[in-house]
Design an enzyme around this catalytic site. Structure first.
Site, PDB file in Angstrom:
ATOM      1  N   ASP A  54     118.169 -11.682  -9.477  1.00 54.33           N
ATOM      2  CA  ASP A  54     117.436 -11.869  -8.230  1.00 54.33           C
ATOM      3  C   ASP A  54     118.384 -12.084  -7.060  1.00 54.33           C
ATOM      4  OD1 ASP A  54     114.805 -11.559  -8.949  1.00 54.33           O
ATOM      5  OD2 ASP A  54     114.426 -13.675  -9.301  1.00 54.33           O
ATOM      6  N   GLU A  79     113.305 -16.596  -1.862  1.00 53.51           N
ATOM      7  CA  GLU A  79     113.045 -17.601  -2.893  1.00 53.51           C
ATOM      8  C   GLU A  79     114.331 -18.204  -3.442  1.00 53.51           C
ATOM      9  OE1 GLU A  79     110.483 -17.980  -7.049  1.00 53.51           O
ATOM     10  OE2 GLU A  79     110.837 -16.022  -6.131  1.00 53.51           O
ATOM     11  N   ASP A 158     111.612 -10.889  -1.442  1.00 57.53           N
ATOM     12  CA  ASP A 158     111.468 -11.249  -2.858  1.00 57.53           C
ATOM     13  C   ASP A 158     112.182 -10.151  -3.646  1.00 57.53           C
ATOM     14  OD1 ASP A 158     110.807 -11.982  -5.408  1.00 57.53           O
ATOM     15  OD2 ASP A 158     108.700 -12.366  -4.975  1.00 57.53           O
ATOM     16  N   ILE A 160     112.809  -9.540  -6.877  1.00 59.78           N
ATOM     17  CA  ILE A 160     112.046  -8.991  -8.002  1.00 59.78           C
ATOM     18  C   ILE A 160     110.747  -9.778  -8.095  1.00 59.78           C
ATOM     19  CG2 ILE A 160     111.970  -8.439 -10.458  1.00 59.78           C
ATOM     20  CD1 ILE A 160     115.015  -8.542 -10.513  1.00 59.78           C
ATOM     21  N   ASP A 161     109.682  -9.220  -7.550  1.00 56.96           N
ATOM     22  CA  ASP A 161     108.373  -9.854  -7.649  1.00 56.96           C
ATOM     23  C   ASP A 161     107.711  -9.395  -8.942  1.00 56.96           C
ATOM     24  OD1 ASP A 161     106.150 -11.404  -6.580  1.00 56.96           O
ATOM     25  OD2 ASP A 161     105.133  -9.476  -6.399  1.00 56.96           O
ATOM     26  N   THR A 163     108.131 -11.265 -11.900  1.00 56.29           N
ATOM     27  CA  THR A 163     109.272 -11.458 -12.808  1.00 56.29           C
ATOM     28  C   THR A 163     108.863 -11.467 -14.270  1.00 56.29           C
ATOM     29  OG1 THR A 163     110.365 -12.748 -11.081  1.00 56.29           O
ATOM     30  CG2 THR A 163     111.261 -12.911 -13.307  1.00 56.29           C
ATOM     31  N   ASP A 296     106.365 -13.033  -0.794  1.00 51.80           N
ATOM     32  CA  ASP A 296     105.469 -12.136  -1.554  1.00 51.80           C
ATOM     33  C   ASP A 296     104.679 -11.206  -0.639  1.00 51.80           C
ATOM     34  OD1 ASP A 296     105.969 -13.278  -4.146  1.00 51.80           O
ATOM     35  OD2 ASP A 296     104.649 -14.937  -3.632  1.00 51.80           O
TER      36      ASP A 296
END
Length: 361
Positions: A54, A79, A158, A160-161, A163, A296
């Protein structure tokens, strides 16, 4: 404006590539998917490998945007933090520059001397890419006439949304073959917003595992002359019963009221669910809990606005802005969200939600 849109597209190309590499290269997949007991850290890494993947994507995007505008690069939020403490109690800050060897050394320090892993990740971070010529031409043709002051903007990302879907990779499709769970649900989300007004202004969403090349990168701006790429996004489908997508934790009371007028399905990934609205697969997505965050929604929100839709709060149906939080501790949508393209669908949703015993609006 075209220079920023091109940078966003280029950054998403690189982000997609890193996400795919971490999931498909055997050396990296073994680290990503290894079983861990609750609360147990990897014996080699103070932070698990998912976090490192990430952060690497996030910092690659930061680096690419900073090359275009150092001021904008200073206003990128997400994040993840880019500071790690390794097993030798050394603090390592992952800062990407144009030196592959520097990246390799920093990664090796983070993961305690794992040279082969550090080398693979560094090569992925610095892999050369080119924005396709036809994309460049579209960006230049539509956007060169619009000047924007990049110092006014901020970015929520984000890397890698979705996950859990990204790691588990257990696929589930709807009746038309559209993904609801699995790798195709994982998305890269980058959103640009105006720091004065809080309004989303540009968004890019990468879907690295989709088989449809037209959906691997969706880019849009809603500044002055609205632009969407690709330009093949269709209008919402006509349905006898509109369709809503939700997560897994909505109130049975609300769902019971909604079921009289809507079809309701579940899917993974907040960004993916918003993009289901974008692509007209569903008519509306809502989350009534504070479990969705600015990173997000900012990118997909800009795309929805470019299409004439919007995202509002679930409680009160108020406008959402992105300039009232400076770090992840303040970045939750505490009043939930509702994403839609058609205001008629929103009005129907409001009428059913208002009919629940709890007063939501």
């Amino acid at each position: 404006m075209s220079s920023l849109l091109t940078t966003l597209y280029f950054s998403c190309l690189k982000a997609n590539s890193i996400a795919v590499a971490c999931r498909q290269k055997p050396e990296l997949l073994a680290l990503l998917t290894q079983e861990k007991k609750d609360g147990e850290k990897n014996e080699k890494f103070d932070h698990d490998f998912k976090t490192l993947a990430d952060v690497l994507i996030q910092e690659v995007v930061r680096y690419e945007i900073s090359k275009l505008s150092p001021d904008l690069g200073k206003n990128i939020y997400g994040e993840e933090t880019n500071t790690f403490t390794n097993n030798l109690n050394q603090t390592v800050q992952l800062i990407i520059n144009d030196d592959t060897e520097n990246t390799r050394n920093l990664l090796e320090a983070v993961i305690n001397g794992e040279k082969s892993v550090a080398n693979i990740l560094a090569e992925e971070a610095h892999k050369p890419f080119q924005v396709p010529q036809n994309i460049n031409q579209q960006l230049e043709a539509v956007c060169n006439k619009d000047f924007v002051d990049l110092t006014k903007f901020g970015v929520w990302i984000d890397p890698i949304d979705g996950t859990s879907q990204y790691i588990k990779g257990i696929e589930k499709l709807d009746e038309n073959g559209y993904p609801l769970k699995g790798l195709k649900v994982a998305t890269v989300l980058i959103g640009v917003y105006d720091r004065e007004t809080g309004q989303p202004v540009m968004g890019v969403v990468g879907t690295p595992f989709t088989e449809d090349p037209d959906k691997q990168i969706i880019l849009a701006t809603c500044i002055s002359s609205t632009f969407i790429l690709p330009q093949s996004i269709q209008s919402p489908q006509e349905r006898s019963k509109p369709k809503i997508v939700i997560g897994s934790s909505e109130s049975p009371e609300i769902l019971k009221k909604l079921e009289t007028e809507f079809q309701i399905i579940q899917a993974g990934g907040a960004g993916h669910k918003i993009m289901m609205v974008v692509h007209g697969v569903v008519d509306l997505y809502f989350n009534s809990t504070p479990s969705v965050f600015y990173w997000d929604t900012c990118g997909p929100h800009a795309i929805l606005k470019a299409l004439g839709g919007d995202i509002l709060t679930f409680q009160g149906f108020q406008e959402i802005v992105y300039n009232d939080a400076k770090d992840k501790s303040e970045a939750a949508h505490t009043n939930g969200i509702v994403a839609f393209r058609d205001t008629k669908i929103l009005d129907l949703f409001k009428s059913k939600v208002a009919a629940t015993e709890k007063v939501w609006i």
